[in-house]
Design a protein around this motif. Structure first.
Motif, PDB file in Angstrom:
ATOM      1  N   THR A  19       0.816  -1.220   0.000  1.00  0.00           N
ATOM      2  CA  THR A  19       0.000   0.000   0.000  1.00  0.00           C
ATOM      3  C   THR A  19       0.849   1.269   0.000  1.00  0.00           C
ATOM      4  OG1 THR A  19      -0.219  -0.132   2.389  1.00  0.00           O
ATOM      5  CG2 THR A  19      -2.015  -1.029   1.092  1.00  0.00           C
ATOM      6  N   PRO A  32      -9.483   1.822   0.278  1.00  0.00           N
ATOM      7  CA  PRO A  32      -9.338   1.800   1.742  1.00  0.00           C
ATOM      8  C   PRO A  32      -9.250   0.408   2.367  1.00  0.00           C
ATOM      9  CG  PRO A  32     -11.002   3.374   1.103  1.00  0.00           C
ATOM     10  CD  PRO A  32     -10.603   2.644  -0.146  1.00  0.00           C
ATOM     11  N   ILE A  33      -9.818  -0.606   1.728  1.00  0.00           N
ATOM     12  CA  ILE A  33      -9.750  -1.953   2.296  1.00  0.00           C
ATOM     13  C   ILE A  33      -8.302  -2.430   2.356  1.00  0.00           C
ATOM     14  CG2 ILE A  33     -10.107  -3.182   0.129  1.00  0.00           C
ATOM     15  CD1 ILE A  33     -11.599  -4.193   3.486  1.00  0.00           C
ATOM     16  N   TYR A  35      -5.755  -0.629   3.105  1.00  0.00           N
ATOM     17  CA  TYR A  35      -5.172  -0.054   4.316  1.00  0.00           C
ATOM     18  C   TYR A  35      -5.672  -0.784   5.564  1.00  0.00           C
ATOM     19  CZ  TYR A  35      -3.530   3.592   1.241  1.00  0.00           C
ATOM     20  OH  TYR A  35      -2.899   4.249   0.235  1.00  0.00           O
ATOM     21  N   ALA A  36      -6.885  -1.318   5.498  1.00  0.00           N
ATOM     22  CA  ALA A  36      -7.410  -2.093   6.626  1.00  0.00           C
ATOM     23  C   ALA A  36      -6.624  -3.393   6.801  1.00  0.00           C
ATOM     24  CB  ALA A  36      -8.892  -2.382   6.423  1.00  0.00           C
ATOM     25  N   CYS A  38      -3.554  -3.714   6.375  1.00  0.00           N
ATOM     26  CA  CYS A  38      -2.300  -3.347   7.051  1.00  0.00           C
ATOM     27  C   CYS A  38      -2.415  -3.493   8.568  1.00  0.00           C
ATOM     28  CB  CYS A  38      -1.916  -1.918   6.719  1.00  0.00           C
ATOM     29  SG  CYS A  38      -1.519  -1.666   5.000  1.00  0.00           S
ATOM     30  N   MET A  39      -3.616  -3.403   9.085  1.00  0.00           N
ATOM     31  CA  MET A  39      -3.823  -3.533  10.525  1.00  0.00           C
ATOM     32  C   MET A  39      -3.512  -4.939  11.023  1.00  0.00           C
ATOM     33  SD  MET A  39      -4.659  -0.626  11.536  1.00  0.00           S
ATOM     34  CE  MET A  39      -5.202   0.916  10.871  1.00  0.00           C
TER      35      MET A  39
END
Length: 73
Positions: A19, A32-33, A35-36, A38-39
Motif C-alpha cells: 500500500t 481503503p480496504i 489499508y485495513a 495493514c492492521m
C-alpha cells in the motif's frame, strides 16, 4: 499461537509495503480496504505476544508442580 501471530504479522507487513508502494511510484493509491489489511501487522504482534505469555504461564505451572513434587518427596 506464536507461529500464527508471526504469519499474520508478515501478511500485514507485506500489505503495508504494497500500500505504500504507490506513493513512491506515483500511481493511484489502493482502495481503503487495502489499508485495513495493514492492521493485521499489529494484530499479529498481539497474537504472538499472547502466545508467548501463555507459554510462560504454562512453563511456570510446570516448574511449580515439579518443585512441589520434589519438596514433598
Amino acid at each position: 499461537m506464536v507461529r500464527v501471530g508471526g504469519i499474520v504479522f508478515i501478511v500485514g507487513a507485506v500489505a503495508t509495503l504494497v500500500t505504500v508502494a504507490p506513493l513512491f511510484l506515483g500511481t493511484e493509491p489502493f482502495p481503503p480496504i487495502a489499508y485495513a489489511v495493514c492492521m493485521l501487522m499489529g494484530l499479529g504482534f498481539l497474537i504472538a505476544g499472547a502466545g508467548i505469555l501463555r507459554s510462560i504461564a504454562s512453563q511456570r505451572r510446570e516448574a511449580r508442580s515439579t518443585a512441589s513434587r520434589s519438596a514433598a518427596a
